[in-house]
Motif scaffolding. Structure first.
Motif, PDB file in Angstrom:
ATOM      1  N   ALA A 241      10.924 115.835  85.926  1.00  0.00           N
ATOM      2  CA  ALA A 241       9.722 115.384  84.911  1.00  0.00           C
ATOM      3  C   ALA A 241       9.340 113.952  85.481  1.00  0.00           C
ATOM      4  CB  ALA A 241      10.233 115.454  83.653  1.00  0.00           C
ATOM      5  N   PHE A 242       8.121 113.629  85.967  1.00  0.00           N
ATOM      6  CA  PHE A 242       7.703 112.347  86.334  1.00  0.00           C
ATOM      7  C   PHE A 242       7.019 111.594  85.171  1.00  0.00           C
ATOM      8  CE2 PHE A 242       7.655 115.266  89.841  1.00  0.00           C
ATOM      9  CZ  PHE A 242       8.488 114.628  90.809  1.00  0.00           C
ATOM     10  N   VAL A 243       7.551 110.352  84.995  1.00  0.00           N
ATOM     11  CA  VAL A 243       6.944 109.650  83.736  1.00  0.00           C
ATOM     12  C   VAL A 243       6.348 108.412  84.171  1.00  0.00           C
ATOM     13  CG1 VAL A 243       7.442 108.717  81.509  1.00  0.00           C
ATOM     14  CG2 VAL A 243       8.621 110.580  82.370  1.00  0.00           C
ATOM     15  N   ALA A 244       4.977 108.145  83.860  1.00  0.00           N
ATOM     16  CA  ALA A 244       4.239 106.943  83.927  1.00  0.00           C
ATOM     17  C   ALA A 244       4.002 106.343  82.721  1.00  0.00           C
ATOM     18  CB  ALA A 244       3.095 107.183  84.592  1.00  0.00           C
TER      19      ALA A 244
ATOM     20  N   PHE B  13      14.609 118.995  82.064  1.00  0.00           N
ATOM     21  CA  PHE B  13      14.119 118.316  83.325  1.00  0.00           C
ATOM     22  C   PHE B  13      14.923 117.131  83.713  1.00  0.00           C
ATOM     23  CE2 PHE B  13      10.418 120.011  81.196  1.00  0.00           C
ATOM     24  CZ  PHE B  13       9.735 120.354  82.135  1.00  0.00           C
ATOM     25  N   ARG B  14      14.828 116.800  85.087  1.00  0.00           N
ATOM     26  CA  ARG B  14      15.494 115.738  85.500  1.00  0.00           C
ATOM     27  C   ARG B  14      14.372 114.542  85.633  1.00  0.00           C
ATOM     28  NH1 ARG B  14      16.777 114.055  91.931  1.00  0.00           N
ATOM     29  NH2 ARG B  14      14.542 114.571  92.202  1.00  0.00           N
ATOM     30  N   PRO B  15      14.553 113.649  84.748  1.00  0.00           N
ATOM     31  CA  PRO B  15      13.592 112.660  84.561  1.00  0.00           C
ATOM     32  C   PRO B  15      13.543 111.333  85.671  1.00  0.00           C
ATOM     33  CG  PRO B  15      15.494 112.110  83.257  1.00  0.00           C
ATOM     34  CD  PRO B  15      15.688 113.351  83.768  1.00  0.00           C
ATOM     35  N   ILE B  16      12.283 111.212  86.260  1.00  0.00           N
ATOM     36  CA  ILE B  16      12.118 110.251  87.068  1.00  0.00           C
ATOM     37  C   ILE B  16      11.084 109.294  86.773  1.00  0.00           C
ATOM     38  CG2 ILE B  16      11.123 109.781  89.616  1.00  0.00           C
ATOM     39  CD1 ILE B  16      12.467 112.446  90.446  1.00  0.00           C
ATOM     40  N   ASP B  17      11.105 108.197  86.665  1.00  0.00           N
ATOM     41  CA  ASP B  17      10.383 106.847  86.291  1.00  0.00           C
ATOM     42  C   ASP B  17       9.379 106.869  87.656  1.00  0.00           C
ATOM     43  OD1 ASP B  17       9.030 104.289  85.865  1.00  0.00           O
ATOM     44  OD2 ASP B  17      10.758 103.524  85.281  1.00  0.00           O
ATOM     45  N   VAL B  18       8.232 106.960  87.455  1.00  0.00           N
ATOM     46  CA  VAL B  18       7.232 106.630  88.529  1.00  0.00           C
ATOM     47  C   VAL B  18       6.449 105.349  88.488  1.00  0.00           C
ATOM     48  CG1 VAL B  18       6.978 109.270  89.121  1.00  0.00           C
ATOM     49  CG2 VAL B  18       5.316 108.118  87.597  1.00  0.00           C
ATOM     50  N   GLY B  19       6.816 104.734  87.556  1.00  0.00           N
ATOM     51  CA  GLY B  19       5.935 103.379  87.364  1.00  0.00           C
ATOM     52  C   GLY B  19       5.117 103.360  86.252  1.00  0.00           C
ATOM     53  N   PRO B  20       4.269 102.304  86.583  1.00  0.00           N
ATOM     54  CA  PRO B  20       3.210 102.146  85.443  1.00  0.00           C
ATOM     55  C   PRO B  20       2.125 103.265  85.187  1.00  0.00           C
ATOM     56  CG  PRO B  20       2.369 100.879  87.321  1.00  0.00           C
ATOM     57  CD  PRO B  20       3.956 101.335  87.677  1.00  0.00           C
ATOM     58  N   LEU B  21       1.356 103.022  84.016  1.00  0.00           N
ATOM     59  CA  LEU B  21       0.593 103.914  83.828  1.00  0.00           C
ATOM     60  C   LEU B  21      -0.566 104.331  84.625  1.00  0.00           C
ATOM     61  CD1 LEU B  21      -0.038 106.056  81.281  1.00  0.00           C
ATOM     62  CD2 LEU B  21      -1.604 104.272  80.303  1.00  0.00           C
ATOM     63  N   VAL B  22      -0.872 103.594  85.620  1.00  0.00           N
ATOM     64  CA  VAL B  22      -1.894 103.887  86.627  1.00  0.00           C
ATOM     65  C   VAL B  22      -1.580 104.946  87.374  1.00  0.00           C
ATOM     66  CG1 VAL B  22      -0.933 102.090  88.172  1.00  0.00           C
ATOM     67  CG2 VAL B  22      -3.434 102.589  88.304  1.00  0.00           C
TER      68      VAL B  22
ATOM     69  N   ARG C 238      -2.843 108.565  87.806  1.00  0.00           N
ATOM     70  CA  ARG C 238      -3.663 109.290  88.476  1.00  0.00           C
ATOM     71  C   ARG C 238      -2.981 110.040  89.630  1.00  0.00           C
ATOM     72  NH1 ARG C 238      -6.816 103.518  90.154  1.00  0.00           N
ATOM     73  NH2 ARG C 238      -7.236 102.783  87.951  1.00  0.00           N
ATOM     74  N   ALA C 239      -1.845 109.969  89.991  1.00  0.00           N
ATOM     75  CA  ALA C 239      -0.997 110.660  90.919  1.00  0.00           C
ATOM     76  C   ALA C 239      -0.675 111.848  90.238  1.00  0.00           C
ATOM     77  CB  ALA C 239       0.028 109.856  91.837  1.00  0.00           C
ATOM     78  N   LEU C 240      -0.242 111.589  89.012  1.00  0.00           N
ATOM     79  CA  LEU C 240       0.274 112.720  88.281  1.00  0.00           C
ATOM     80  C   LEU C 240      -0.664 113.986  87.921  1.00  0.00           C
ATOM     81  CD1 LEU C 240       2.806 111.297  85.867  1.00  0.00           C
ATOM     82  CD2 LEU C 240       3.459 111.913  88.190  1.00  0.00           C
ATOM     83  N   GLU C 241      -1.990 113.179  87.666  1.00  0.00           N
ATOM     84  CA  GLU C 241      -3.098 114.301  87.288  1.00  0.00           C
ATOM     85  C   GLU C 241      -3.582 114.843  88.679  1.00  0.00           C
ATOM     86  OE1 GLU C 241      -6.084 112.460  84.869  1.00  0.00           O
ATOM     87  OE2 GLU C 241      -4.649 111.809  83.530  1.00  0.00           O
ATOM     88  N   ALA C 242      -3.429 114.157  89.875  1.00  0.00           N
ATOM     89  CA  ALA C 242      -3.844 114.861  91.129  1.00  0.00           C
ATOM     90  C   ALA C 242      -2.749 115.925  91.582  1.00  0.00           C
ATOM     91  CB  ALA C 242      -3.710 113.920  92.154  1.00  0.00           C
ATOM     92  N   MET C 243      -1.354 115.671  91.069  1.00  0.00           N
ATOM     93  CA  MET C 243      -0.430 116.718  91.358  1.00  0.00           C
ATOM     94  C   MET C 243      -0.787 117.952  90.522  1.00  0.00           C
ATOM     95  SD  MET C 243       2.888 114.193  91.191  1.00  0.00           S
ATOM     96  CE  MET C 243       4.255 115.810  90.981  1.00  0.00           C
ATOM     97  N   ALA C 244      -1.151 117.745  89.247  1.00  0.00           N
ATOM     98  CA  ALA C 244      -1.490 118.967  88.395  1.00  0.00           C
ATOM     99  C   ALA C 244      -2.636 119.706  89.062  1.00  0.00           C
ATOM    100  CB  ALA C 244      -2.029 118.287  87.160  1.00  0.00           C
ATOM    101  N   ILE C 245      -3.765 119.091  89.643  1.00  0.00           N
ATOM    102  CA  ILE C 245      -4.900 119.741  90.080  1.00  0.00           C
ATOM    103  C   ILE C 245      -4.269 120.601  91.447  1.00  0.00           C
ATOM    104  CG2 ILE C 245      -7.098 119.410  91.456  1.00  0.00           C
ATOM    105  CD1 ILE C 245      -7.340 116.789  89.702  1.00  0.00           C
ATOM    106  N   LEU C 246      -3.171 119.894  92.128  1.00  0.00           N
ATOM    107  CA  LEU C 246      -2.694 120.411  93.277  1.00  0.00           C
ATOM    108  C   LEU C 246      -2.026 121.812  92.844  1.00  0.00           C
ATOM    109  CD1 LEU C 246      -1.969 121.051  96.229  1.00  0.00           C
ATOM    110  CD2 LEU C 246       0.177 119.272  95.670  1.00  0.00           C
ATOM    111  N   ASN C 247      -1.071 121.970  91.871  1.00  0.00           N
ATOM    112  CA  ASN C 247      -0.615 123.074  91.434  1.00  0.00           C
ATOM    113  C   ASN C 247      -1.465 123.989  90.930  1.00  0.00           C
ATOM    114  OD1 ASN C 247       1.729 124.307  91.104  1.00  0.00           O
ATOM    115  ND2 ASN C 247       2.612 123.300  89.223  1.00  0.00           N
TER     116      ASN C 247
END
Length: 214
Positions: free
Chosen positions: A144-147, A166-175, A178-187
């Motif tokens: 679970a990636f969290v921004a 889930f295994r939680p992972i801090d991916v940084g600031p809210l910006v 953008r990467a997390l939404e792109a990951m969803a589109i890929l999936n």
């Protein structure tokens, strides 16, 4: 924790079920109160007659509505969200023009701009409802990636994600939404292109946040 879920679709229902299993108190609201009542009954949660009622005592609010409904819902709940943690799990994807959905912005940032007193985090959008209900895939724990910009809000969301399994992972600031939404589109695109059964999840392999290999 007290969890409010705005939206009674597959994602909202799956998160309600896993949240109840984890010992949280869950309240569900939806545009149609009857849908909220049905989903709450399935999950063993409570249904609210309005979004404001659901949010009132919540520590975490989960926005799980279709992308096209986000602006209207946020206009309604921006004030009640003041000081509260809001997890945006929405995805704005045009199936007929996928590339247009990857445009250098994110829904989460837009939500934060429109509700500046809320503490917005992006999480869970890259996973399907099947994984929200059960984050294990063939014995492997999904990540679970969290921004988020607010550090306290991020800690709370990371803890919540871990409580769901889930295994939680801090991916940084809210910006980084953008990467997390792109990951969803890929999936999503992979399921459509290959006819997969909408069961996939992401797992970062190698040394992880606990210093151990995944």
């Amino acid at each position: 924790m007290n969890i409010a879920i705005i939206g009674a679709g597959n994602v909202g229902g799956a998160l309600a079920t896993s949240s109840m299993r984890a010992g949280h108190k869950v309240t569900i609201a939806a545009k149609d109160p009857a849908h909220a009542e049905a989903k709450a009954k399935d999950a063993g949660a409570r249904a609210a007659r309005s979004n404001a009622e659901a949010i009132r005592d919540a520590e975490i609010v989960i926005l799980a509505v279709p992308a096209g409904a986000v602006d209207a819902v946020m206009a309604e709940i921006a004030d009640p969200l003041a000081g509260k943690v809001l997890i945006d799990v929405t995805n704005r994807m045009k199936r007929e023009a996928i590339a247009e959905s990857v445009d250098g912005t994110s829904a989460a940032e837009r939500i934060q701009k429109n509700a500046p007193r809320a503490k917005v985090a992006k999480a869970f959008n890259y996973a399907f409802a099947s994984r929200h209900a059960d984050p294990r895939v063939d014995g492997t724990i999904a990540d679970a990636f969290v921004a988020a910009d607010d550090s306290d809000a991020k800690k709370k969301v990371l803890a919540y994600a871990e409580s769901l399994g889930f295994r939680p992972i801090d991916v940084g600031p809210l910006v980084m939404a953008r990467a997390l939404e792109a990951m969803a589109i890929l999936n999503i695109a992979l399921q459509i292109q290959h006819g997969w059964p909408w069961q996939s999840a992401f797992k970062l392999v190698g040394p992880g946040p606990d210093g151990k290999r995944a």
